[in-house]
Design an enzyme around this catalytic site. Structure first.
Site, short mmCIF file in Angstrom:
data_model
loop_
_atom_site.label_atom_id
_atom_site.label_comp_id
_atom_site.label_asym_id
_atom_site.label_seq_id
_atom_site.Cartn_x
_atom_site.Cartn_y
_atom_site.Cartn_z
N LYS A 131 0.87 -1.19 0.00
CA LYS A 131 0.00 0.00 0.00
C LYS A 131 0.90 1.23 0.00
O LYS A 131 2.03 1.17 0.46
CB LYS A 131 -0.87 0.00 1.26
CG LYS A 131 -2.09 0.88 1.17
CD LYS A 131 -3.26 0.22 0.47
CE LYS A 131 -4.38 1.19 0.21
NZ LYS A 131 -5.58 0.52 -0.33
N ASP A 171 -7.09 4.33 -4.66
CA ASP A 171 -7.71 4.20 -3.33
C ASP A 171 -8.33 5.57 -3.05
O ASP A 171 -8.53 6.36 -4.00
CB ASP A 171 -6.66 3.81 -2.26
CG ASP A 171 -7.29 3.46 -0.91
OD1 ASP A 171 -7.98 2.42 -0.84
OD2 ASP A 171 -7.15 4.22 0.07
P1 NDP Z 1 -13.03 7.79 -2.79
O1 NDP Z 1 -11.93 8.78 -2.59
O2 NDP Z 1 -13.59 7.61 -4.13
O3 NDP Z 1 -14.24 8.10 -1.79
C1 NDP Z 1 -14.02 8.13 -0.42
C2 NDP Z 1 -15.33 8.55 0.25
O4 NDP Z 1 -15.16 8.43 1.65
C3 NDP Z 1 -15.67 10.00 -0.01
O5 NDP Z 1 -17.05 10.15 0.02
C4 NDP Z 1 -15.01 10.70 1.17
O6 NDP Z 1 -15.58 11.94 1.49
C5 NDP Z 1 -15.26 9.71 2.28
N1 NDP Z 1 -14.19 9.85 3.29
C6 NDP Z 1 -12.87 9.78 3.10
N2 NDP Z 1 -12.20 9.99 4.24
C7 NDP Z 1 -13.15 10.21 5.17
C8 NDP Z 1 -13.11 10.49 6.55
N3 NDP Z 1 -11.96 10.59 7.20
N4 NDP Z 1 -14.31 10.64 7.18
C9 NDP Z 1 -15.49 10.54 6.53
N5 NDP Z 1 -15.57 10.26 5.21
C10 NDP Z 1 -14.43 10.10 4.55
O7 NDP Z 1 -12.44 6.41 -2.21
P2 NDP Z 1 -12.96 4.93 -2.49
O8 NDP Z 1 -14.41 4.91 -2.68
O9 NDP Z 1 -12.07 4.35 -3.51
O10 NDP Z 1 -12.56 4.22 -1.11
C11 NDP Z 1 -13.47 4.10 -0.01
C12 NDP Z 1 -13.01 3.01 0.92
O11 NDP Z 1 -12.97 1.76 0.22
C13 NDP Z 1 -11.61 3.17 1.53
O12 NDP Z 1 -11.58 2.60 2.82
C14 NDP Z 1 -10.75 2.35 0.60
O13 NDP Z 1 -9.54 1.95 1.20
C15 NDP Z 1 -11.67 1.18 0.34
N6 NDP Z 1 -11.36 0.39 -0.85
C16 NDP Z 1 -11.37 0.97 -2.09
C17 NDP Z 1 -11.11 0.19 -3.19
C18 NDP Z 1 -11.22 0.73 -4.58
O14 NDP Z 1 -11.16 -0.06 -5.51
N7 NDP Z 1 -11.41 2.02 -4.78
C19 NDP Z 1 -10.75 -1.23 -3.06
C20 NDP Z 1 -10.87 -1.75 -1.73
C21 NDP Z 1 -11.13 -0.94 -0.67
P3 NDP Z 1 -14.77 13.28 1.19
O15 NDP Z 1 -14.90 13.48 -0.28
O16 NDP Z 1 -15.44 14.32 1.99
O17 NDP Z 1 -13.34 13.04 1.62
#
Ligand code: NDP
Length: 451
Positions: A131, A171
């Site tokens: 990562k 991510d």
């Molecule tokens: P994105 O950046 O596309 O979206 C993240 C979302 O989570 C946004 O709505 C963001 O809001 C919110 N968010 C981020 N940080 C915080 C926080 N500290 N508190 C509250 N809300 C938060 O990321 P992904 O959708 O790709 O990833 C989401 C999760 O899924 C993560 O845990 C990631 O590790 C996991 N994941 C993702 C994969 C992928 O293929 N993309 C694969 C496997 C796991 P804001 O815009 O306000 O920051």
């Protein structure tokens, strides 16, 4: 072995991990959650203990930390910190995403890299775990600033990655735009067009269904859990947190399967749409988040629904909850509320979104609960399929990739059942995922000697 002896062994092990990695609380949390499941198993299989597999697996093979200087639009120099944690390569090259978020630090990336090792093992594909990322925040930056950051980041990272060495992906904060800039710079520096990153654009080596994969996979996994109870998504009320990549496609698939998704969130608050986020409203979310890069609050303004500033959605009554935002976003109290309100299925789309107290509540109440390392593995699985297509220089159709994704999620579910079924028939998916992910990596490490 007696409960208190096992507990003592866990405490002794964790004391060493904490002393060696001071202050890295997220990493401690992730290790504890895994080791708790593994210690009883290892006691029954002493070959792993003798070879100190757990001690080795909790130490990354390599950690790279570097300076990322870049010029903002005013011509001022900005400095961020870049990381890549190459955790374990026993079963394949390191594979795992790059997180761009101001909260990124070594502890968070070590927790994510550690989890990734187990997740990648569960996918059935030959991928090790890693990562990386940076404390850079793409929010509020211009495209040119994001590009200059990505180019500077890759100028250093290029020395440590490659299609047979380490293959990063997206991510939080790293979507198609960022992968494009990173890939462009890698290509310039290496003079080669290879599958060194996944999540690429479709016309330059990307795979169909990669954007959808994590969210779809999470719903496929939840559906497998529901089937064990003779249930389905049909007619169920679903809470989803986040509004990024994972949340968007989880919403799409849950809705396609007949569920009614009533919430989405971002780090500022959540929206509650009791009529459900249908296809048309979801199209707006895609535009709002991926093109306009706005806030979820604007959804509430557009559709005249409630917006809850600074809150999380877990107080809303539901049948199914799919946390898809970030780590530790459901605490013990919120977990109690979910269960009290009738929620009987929690499928983690994010990595470690439930605190240890929340996990305890789910397990105590014996609801269907899947840890992210099992239920969000669809993303890295299709990344693995993207690598295969890149090596073959031949793309698969969306139907082919989706079918393979579906099959992989079913296989992960079966592995969890195999290792997680308890005497009374309850499936502890956390235990199942931890042991199922561990065995393949641990056996490979035994085969490869003291490395
Ligand atoms: P994105 O950046 O596309 O979206 C993240 C979302 O989570 C946004 O709505 C963001 O809001 C919110 N968010 C981020 N940080 C915080 C926080 N500290 N508190 C509250 N809300 C938060 O990321 P992904 O959708 O790709 O990833 C989401 C999760 O899924 C993560 O845990 C990631 O590790 C996991 N994941 C993702 C994969 C992928 O293929 N993309 C694969 C496997 C796991 P804001 O815009 O306000 O920051």
């Amino acid at each position: 072995m007696k409960e208190n002896v096992l507990k003592q062994k866990l405490n002794d092990f964790m004391a060493k991990v904490i002393a060696k990695n001071p202050g890295e609380v997220e990493f401690h949390q992730a290790v504890k959650e895994v080791v708790e499941s593994l210690i009883p198993y290892i006691e029954e299989h002493p070959k792993y203990k003798e070879a100190k597999i757990l001690e080795r697996m909790t130490e990354p093979e390599r950690t790279i930390i570097f300076r990322v200087p870049w010029l903002d639009d005013k011509g001022e120099i900005q400095i961020n910190r870049g990381f890549r944690v190459q955790f374990n390569s026993a079963i394949g090259p390191y594979k795992g995403g790059l997180r761009l978020h101001p909260t990124v630090n070594l502890s968070i990336l070590k927790f994510l890299g550690f989890e990734q090792v187990f997740k990648n093992s569960l996918t059935t594909l030959p991928m090790g775990g890693g990562k990386g990322g940076s404390d850079f925040d793409p929010k509020g930056k211009s495209d040119n600033e994001v590009m200059r950051f990505c180019q500077s980041f890759m100028t250093e990272l290029v020395k440590y990655i490659g299609p047979d060495t380490d293959i990063p992906a997206g991510d939080i904060g790293t979507g198609g735009r960022e992968i494009g800039y990173l890939f462009g710079q890698y290509k310039r520096l290496k003079q080669e067009f290879t599958g060194v990153l996944t999540g690429k654009g479709l016309n330059w080596g990307g795979s169909l269904v990669r954007p959808e994969a994590t969210g779809y996979g999470n719903v496929y996994f939840a559906n497998e859990m529901l089937k064990t109870k003779g249930e389905s998504f049909e007619g169920k009320t679903v809470l989803i947190s986040g509004s990024g990549n994972v949340a968007q496609y989880a919403t799409k698939k849950a809705t396609q399967l007949g569920g009614k998704v009533v919430t989405l969130s971002d780090s500022s608050g959540f929206i509650y749409d009791p009529d459900g986020i249908d296809e048309e409203k979801l199209e707006y979310v895609f535009y709002l988040k991926n093109t306009k890069r706005g806030r979820i609050k604007e959804y509430a303004e557009k559709y005249g629904v409630e917006y809850y500033e600074g809150q999380r959605p877990w107080g809303i009554k539901c049948d199914i909850a799919l946390p898809c935002a970030t780590q530790n976003e459901i605490n013990g109290e919120e977990a109690e509320t979910l269960v009290k309100n009738g929620c009987f299925c929690v499928g983690e789309g994010a990595n470690m979104p439930s605190t240890p107290e929340a996990v305890e509540v789910f397990l105590k109440n014996k609801i269907l609960y899947s840890p992210g390392k099992a239920s969000n593995a669809g993303g890295v699985s299709v990344s693995g399929l993207e690598m295969t297509q890149n090596s073959m220089r031949l793309p698969w159709s969306a139907e082919e990739v989706d079918k393979k994704l579906h099959d992989i999620m079913k296989s992960i579910h079966s592995t969890c059942v195999k290792y997680g079924k308890e005497k009374d028939g309850f499936v502890n998916y956390l235990k199942g995922a931890n042991i199922g992910g561990f065995v393949k990596v641990a056996d490979a490490m035994l085969d490869q000697g003291a490395v």
